[in-house]
Structure formats: C-alpha cells, structure tokens
Design a protein around this motif. Structure first.
Motif, PDB file in Angstrom:
ATOM      1  N   ASP A   5       0.341  -0.991   0.101  1.00 15.97           N
ATOM      2  CA  ASP A   5      -0.136  -0.142   0.004  1.00 15.97           C
ATOM      3  C   ASP A   5       1.339   1.251   0.132  1.00 15.97           C
ATOM      4  OD1 ASP A   5       0.732  -0.487   2.600  1.00 15.97           O
ATOM      5  OD2 ASP A   5      -0.342   0.321   3.560  1.00 15.97           O
ATOM      6  N   ASP A 109      -2.770   9.423   0.525  1.00 17.74           N
ATOM      7  CA  ASP A 109      -2.696   8.045   0.428  1.00 17.74           C
ATOM      8  C   ASP A 109      -1.701   7.051   1.470  1.00 17.74           C
ATOM      9  OD1 ASP A 109      -5.016   8.582  -0.869  1.00 17.74           O
ATOM     10  OD2 ASP A 109      -3.999   7.160  -2.676  1.00 17.74           O
ATOM     11  N   PRO A 111      -0.060   5.700   4.387  1.00 21.64           N
ATOM     12  CA  PRO A 111      -1.116   5.002   5.296  1.00 21.64           C
ATOM     13  C   PRO A 111      -0.449   5.561   7.582  1.00 21.64           C
ATOM     14  CG  PRO A 111      -0.313   3.667   4.437  1.00 21.64           C
ATOM     15  CD  PRO A 111       0.216   3.801   3.610  1.00 21.64           C
ATOM     16  N   ASP A 112      -1.423   6.214   7.515  1.00 14.15           N
ATOM     17  CA  ASP A 112      -1.064   6.809   8.694  1.00 14.15           C
ATOM     18  C   ASP A 112       0.367   5.782   9.494  1.00 14.15           C
ATOM     19  OD1 ASP A 112      -1.994   9.246   8.551  1.00 14.15           O
ATOM     20  OD2 ASP A 112      -3.984   8.630   9.738  1.00 14.15           O
ATOM     21  N   ASP A 113       0.387   4.666   9.764  1.00 14.70           N
ATOM     22  CA  ASP A 113       1.194   3.831  10.928  1.00 14.70           C
ATOM     23  C   ASP A 113       2.553   3.882  10.292  1.00 14.70           C
ATOM     24  OD1 ASP A 113       0.454   2.211   7.876  1.00 14.70           O
ATOM     25  OD2 ASP A 113       0.147   0.752   9.665  1.00 14.70           O
ATOM     26  N   ARG A 117       6.583   0.694  11.187  1.00 11.17           N
ATOM     27  CA  ARG A 117       6.760   0.287   9.277  1.00 11.17           C
ATOM     28  C   ARG A 117       8.528   0.229   9.250  1.00 11.17           C
ATOM     29  NH1 ARG A 117       2.649   0.004   4.670  1.00 11.17           N
ATOM     30  NH2 ARG A 117       0.463  -0.306   6.336  1.00 11.17           N
TER      31      ARG A 117
END
Length: 149
Positions: A5, A109, A111-113, A117
């Motif tokens: 993603d 787009d 991801p906020d996490d 990662r």
C-alpha cells in the motif's frame, strides 16, 4: 507488515530498514540524517514560510510546495533540522526521499502507521516516533490546504 500500500520509493525504504539487523538500524537512520538536503536559499531567507513541528523533540521545520493543482500535482518537501538532532533529521530525510516528487494524492494516501513500519519503535523513544508521525501529518495537512485554496 506489507509494503504493497506504499509508493514504490517509500516501500523500498521500509524494506531496507526491515532487512537491516536491529542493532544496525540506528546507524542507518544516522546515515539518512546526513543526506537531508539543505533548504534552498529562497526558503532559508524566509523561515516564516516553514511550519514548526512542535511534536519533535528537536526544532524541525517543514514546508510543502505543489507544482500545479489537482491530485497529480508533484509534491516538493523542504525540511530544516539542526545537525545535532540526527534522529529528527533522519526521519525528515526518510520522508524526503520517500515522498518528494510524488503526486499529491499518493502522498495523501500514505498510511498513518508509516513510522511504525520502519522497525524502529523498540530503538527510538515513543516521543521521537510521534515526531515522525507529526511530520507526516503536517505534510498531508499542507497538501490538503493547498489543494483547497
């Protein structure tokens, strides 16, 4: 965690950090801190155009410029962080390398996490990790504000 993603240049950075043994991750972050580009003179002369990310433990300022309008407008990122703040500079350099030049919608787009990662949460304090999250949030907010203007 998957990298499917993520934009490819950001996915490569996440993979690079994941593949490095844990004891060497901080060294890799330090190497990134040395690669953070200097501000262009036009911004260095006008620091008021940069937004401070107060959640960072060290003074970090950033600004976003869009080259055009709409979701495909390329994003340019600019950061200012002191050399004596290698963790903060490293996070900024990662975001610069991973997001600079991408279309605005691709950045929005992400991801906020994302900060989690990189596999640094056991090595870097939660306060510092919050700083990287705040940088990403400010980048997205500035893009959104510029698109609506």
């Amino acid at each position: 965690m998957s990298t499917q993603d993520l934009p490819s240049q950001l996915a490569e950075l996440v993979t690079e950090f994941r593949e490095v043994p844990e004891p060497d991750k901080l060294q890799l972050l330090l190497e990134f801190s040395r690669s953070l580009p200097e501000l262009p003179a036009r911004l260095g002369e006008h620091p008021e155009e940069l937004e401070q990310v107060t959640e960072c433990q060290s003074a970090l300022f950033l600004t976003v410029e869009l080259d055009g309008t709409g979701p495909q407008a390329p994003v340019s990122l600019f950061f200012s962080a002191p050399a004596e703040a290698p963790t903060t500079r490293g996070f900024a350099a990662i975001l610069h390398e991973g997001l600079d030049g991408l279309p605005a919608q691709q950045v929005l787009d992400v991801p906020d996490d994302l900060p989690e990662r990189f596999g640094l949460t056991r090595l870097v304090s939660p306060l510092r990790m919050r700083g990287m999250s705040a940088m990403l949030g400010r980048i997205k907010r500035q893009i959104t504000a510029q698109q609506s203007a």
